[in-house]
Design an enzyme around this catalytic site. Structure first.
Site, short mmCIF file in Angstrom:
data_model
loop_
_atom_site.label_atom_id
_atom_site.label_comp_id
_atom_site.label_asym_id
_atom_site.label_seq_id
_atom_site.Cartn_x
_atom_site.Cartn_y
_atom_site.Cartn_z
N ARG A 119 13.03 15.33 2.45
CA ARG A 119 11.97 15.49 3.47
C ARG A 119 10.60 15.84 2.89
NH1 ARG A 119 15.95 18.42 6.23
NH2 ARG A 119 17.07 17.11 7.72
N LYS A 141 -2.56 7.96 1.05
CA LYS A 141 -1.69 6.90 1.59
C LYS A 141 -0.63 6.52 0.57
CE LYS A 141 -5.10 4.43 4.39
NZ LYS A 141 -5.75 3.11 4.48
N GLU A 183 -14.47 -2.45 -6.28
CA GLU A 183 -14.40 -1.30 -5.35
C GLU A 183 -15.50 -0.29 -5.65
OE1 GLU A 183 -12.31 -1.36 -2.79
OE2 GLU A 183 -10.68 -2.70 -3.42
N LYS A 225 -15.38 8.30 -2.16
CA LYS A 225 -14.19 8.07 -1.34
C LYS A 225 -13.67 9.39 -0.79
CE LYS A 225 -9.86 5.80 -0.52
NZ LYS A 225 -8.67 5.09 -0.92
N GLU A 235 -7.97 7.96 9.48
CA GLU A 235 -8.32 6.56 9.60
C GLU A 235 -9.01 6.16 10.91
OE1 GLU A 235 -6.76 2.31 8.26
OE2 GLU A 235 -7.09 4.09 7.10
N ARG A 239 -14.15 6.43 8.28
CA ARG A 239 -13.32 5.92 7.20
C ARG A 239 -13.34 4.39 7.16
NH1 ARG A 239 -7.64 8.40 5.01
NH2 ARG A 239 -7.31 6.85 3.40
N ASN A 243 -13.53 -0.08 4.42
CA ASN A 243 -13.00 -1.44 4.57
C ASN A 243 -14.09 -2.50 4.46
OD1 ASN A 243 -10.35 -0.69 4.89
ND2 ASN A 243 -10.56 -0.39 7.10
N HIS A 246 -13.44 -6.08 3.32
CA HIS A 246 -11.99 -6.26 3.28
C HIS A 246 -11.42 -7.15 4.37
CE1 HIS A 246 -12.05 -3.37 0.08
NE2 HIS A 246 -10.75 -3.38 -0.03
N HIS A 250 -9.06 -9.86 2.76
CA HIS A 250 -7.62 -10.00 3.03
C HIS A 250 -7.26 -11.43 3.39
CE1 HIS A 250 -7.41 -5.42 3.79
NE2 HIS A 250 -6.98 -5.70 2.58
N HIS A 262 -6.96 -8.86 -5.75
CA HIS A 262 -7.57 -8.12 -4.64
C HIS A 262 -9.06 -7.85 -4.89
CE1 HIS A 262 -8.04 -5.34 -1.33
NE2 HIS A 262 -8.51 -4.43 -2.18
N1 LIG Z 1 -2.92 4.11 -1.51
C1 LIG Z 1 -4.10 3.56 -1.41
O1 LIG Z 1 -5.00 4.06 -0.75
C2 LIG Z 1 -4.36 2.26 -2.13
C3 LIG Z 1 -5.67 1.78 -2.24
C4 LIG Z 1 -5.87 0.61 -2.95
C5 LIG Z 1 -4.81 -0.07 -3.51
N2 LIG Z 1 -3.55 0.41 -3.37
C6 LIG Z 1 -2.40 -0.28 -3.94
O2 LIG Z 1 -2.54 -0.32 -5.34
C7 LIG Z 1 -1.82 -1.44 -5.84
C8 LIG Z 1 -2.67 -2.16 -6.85
O3 LIG Z 1 -2.97 -1.27 -7.89
P1 LIG Z 1 -3.30 -1.78 -9.36
O4 LIG Z 1 -4.34 -2.81 -9.31
O5 LIG Z 1 -3.53 -0.57 -10.17
O6 LIG Z 1 -1.98 -2.57 -9.76
P2 LIG Z 1 -0.71 -2.22 -10.67
O7 LIG Z 1 -0.30 -0.81 -10.51
O8 LIG Z 1 0.29 -3.26 -10.38
O9 LIG Z 1 -1.28 -2.40 -12.14
C9 LIG Z 1 -1.71 -3.67 -12.58
C10 LIG Z 1 -1.10 -4.04 -13.92
O10 LIG Z 1 -1.72 -3.27 -14.95
C11 LIG Z 1 -0.73 -2.67 -15.78
N3 LIG Z 1 -1.34 -1.45 -16.28
C12 LIG Z 1 -1.49 -0.28 -15.65
N4 LIG Z 1 -2.20 0.56 -16.40
C13 LIG Z 1 -2.48 -0.07 -17.55
C14 LIG Z 1 -3.21 0.29 -18.72
N5 LIG Z 1 -3.84 1.46 -18.83
N6 LIG Z 1 -3.30 -0.64 -19.71
C15 LIG Z 1 -2.73 -1.86 -19.58
N7 LIG Z 1 -2.05 -2.25 -18.50
C16 LIG Z 1 -1.93 -1.36 -17.49
C17 LIG Z 1 0.45 -2.49 -14.89
O11 LIG Z 1 1.64 -2.44 -15.66
C18 LIG Z 1 0.39 -3.75 -14.04
O12 LIG Z 1 1.00 -4.82 -14.70
C19 LIG Z 1 -1.44 -2.27 -4.64
O13 LIG Z 1 -0.08 -2.08 -4.36
C20 LIG Z 1 -2.29 -1.71 -3.53
O14 LIG Z 1 -1.68 -1.85 -2.26
C21 LIG Z 1 -3.31 1.55 -2.68
ZN LIG Z 2 -9.62 -2.73 -1.71
#
Ligand SMILES: NC(=O)c1ccc[n+]([C@@H]2O[C@H](COP(=O)([O-])OP(=O)(O)OC[C@H]3O[C@@H](n4cnc5c(N)ncnc54)[C@H](O)[C@@H]3O)[C@@H](O)[C@H]2O)c1
Ligand SMILES: [Zn+2]
Length: 363
Positions: A119, A141, A183, A225, A235, A239, A243, A246, A250, A262
């Site tokens: 939990r 999130k 971003e 942020k 949200e 906030r 977006n 976006h 999307h 993205h």
């Molecule tokens: N929670 C939120 O508010 C929020 C906001 C934006 C995005 N997201 C989420 O984040 C995700 C995308 O994140 P991302 O772009 O970091 O993708 P990711 O975590 O998939 O990383 C991208 C790639 O980079 C590699 N990598 C990570 N760190 C590295 C480093 N230092 N050196 C070399 N390679 C490295 C990873 O292994 C992966 O292959 C999505 O799932 C998205 O929905 C969440």
């Molecule tokens: Zn974004």
């Protein structure tokens, strides 16, 4: 250690540290923020390998580690179940804590496991991509994807602390690095003209990933942020300005069958939505060319890769419209650093035809 940035939320607040060398102190900082807990580190295989090879900084972590495959497909209920079962199998109790080391994928997944395990247990985030530092680690999130769409199952569960070490970005592939920059540009555009101008003046230093420049970039983006989400945890209202770009992004991502990253889609979406704002008499006419010039200098796309996308985007938009039986809402920019705000509303209703028309600017 420099002062952390405080992110406030409904149940309290947490610090975001932005400093080179934090990864080398993972052990010590985990002990500080998750004192007395039995800890497990969750990461993806690529990051695990880099970390163990000492390429993200000194690797101090000696505790239990769970590595999952790299890539967005891993952000699933199946992996959530696998990780939860692994913790149960190792008899992790209510007094445990997690550390998510990696990009946004690892962060969202670790946070969701933490949100539901017994939990809810606390966790730390050690983001290693620029996107995860400037975006995914702030706001609380967490969640996983389903076949119906991204992030459809999840929870608000803020971390106990975030350790953003810009030194870890040295190994990040260029395309991933630039995706995070989109971003950061968005943050300047929506809330801080001075920050936007700073990015304009530091493009070369940013692209060569100079340490002090990355520290400022991550810090200022996190501050912006954090300020927006702190004021508006659940949200509604302001906030929505996060977006910006976006709504169109999307649609472009989906229409490209996710060949556009993205951040690339966000770059295009910001340009198109700024043009939309101009056509509606909301944005000043110099904003869109200035924004496009900066994104282009940062190596982000400013044109749709193939004309083909346009028709698929149009189809997608009308589909979207039908589904919701309401209009599409966009947060629109007035000037660099200032978003449109009308009687308590931060978004403007847009017809699908207006969106379709504005894609010309990406042609
Ligand atoms: N929670 C939120 O508010 C929020 C906001 C934006 C995005 N997201 C989420 O984040 C995700 C995308 O994140 P991302 O772009 O970091 O993708 P990711 O975590 O998939 O990383 C991208 C790639 O980079 C590699 N990598 C990570 N760190 C590295 C480093 N230092 N050196 C070399 N390679 C490295 C990873 O292994 C992966 O292959 C999505 O799932 C998205 O929905 C969440
Ligand atoms: Zn974004």
């Amino acid at each position: 250690m420099s002062h952390p940035i405080t992110v406030k939320h409904a149940l309290g607040s947490y610090p975001v540290y932005v400093e080179p060398g934090l990864i080398g102190r993972l052990d010590e900082l985990a002990e500080l923020h998750l004192a007395g807990r039995r800890l497990a580190l969750i990461s993806d295989e690529r990051v695990c390998e880099l970390y163990r090879a000492g390429r993200l900084g000194a690797s101090s972590w000696k505790g239990e580690t769970l590595c999952v495959p790299a890539g967005e497909a891993t952000k699933s209920r199946a992996t959530w179940a696998h990780l939860s079962d692994s913790l149960l199998g190792r008899q992790f109790g209510r007094d445990s804590g997690l550390i998510g080391l990696g990009g946004g994928m690892v962060g969202d997944l670790t946070g969701f496991v933490a949100a539901t395990y017994m939990r809810g247990i606390p966790y730390l985030l050690a983001p290693t991509t620029l996107l995860a530092m400037v975006d995914a680690s702030v706001g609380g999130k967490t969640g996983v994807n389903t076949e119906q769409g991204k992030n459809l199952i999840g929870a608000f569960h803020p971390p106990a602390a975030v350790l953003a070490d810009p030194g870890t970005l040295a190994t990040l592939p260029d395309r991933e690095f630039r995706a995070g920059l989109a971003e950061a540009v968005k943050h300047g555009l929506i809330a801080d003209q001075t920050y936007f101008e700073w990015i304009e003046s530091e493009v070369e230093a940013i692209l060569s990933r100079e340490a002090h420049v990355l520290v400022h970039l991550v810090r200022r983006s996190v501050e912006i942020k954090a300020e927006v989400v702190s004021a508006d945890e659940r949200e509604s209202g302001r906030r929505a300005i996060l977006n910006a770009g976006h709504t169109i992004a999307h649609a472009l991502e989906a229409a490209s069958e996710f060949n556009l990253a993205h951040g690339e889609a966000v770059a295009l979406g910001l340009i198109a939505e700024t043009e939309l704002a101009r056509r509606l008499g909301i944005a000043a006419s110099d904003v869109r060319p200035r924004l496009a010039a900066l994104l282009w200098r940062l190596g982000l796309p400013v044109r749709l890769p193939r004309a083909l996308y346009r028709s698929s985007v149009a189809a997608l938009m009308s589909h979207d419209k039908k589904n919701r039986s309401t209009q599409i809402h966009c947060a629109l920019v007035e000037q660099v650093g200032r978003m449109h705000h009308d009687g308590g509303r931060w978004t403007t209703a847009i017809g699908a035809n207006e969106i379709e028309g504005v894609l010309d600017v990406l042609g």
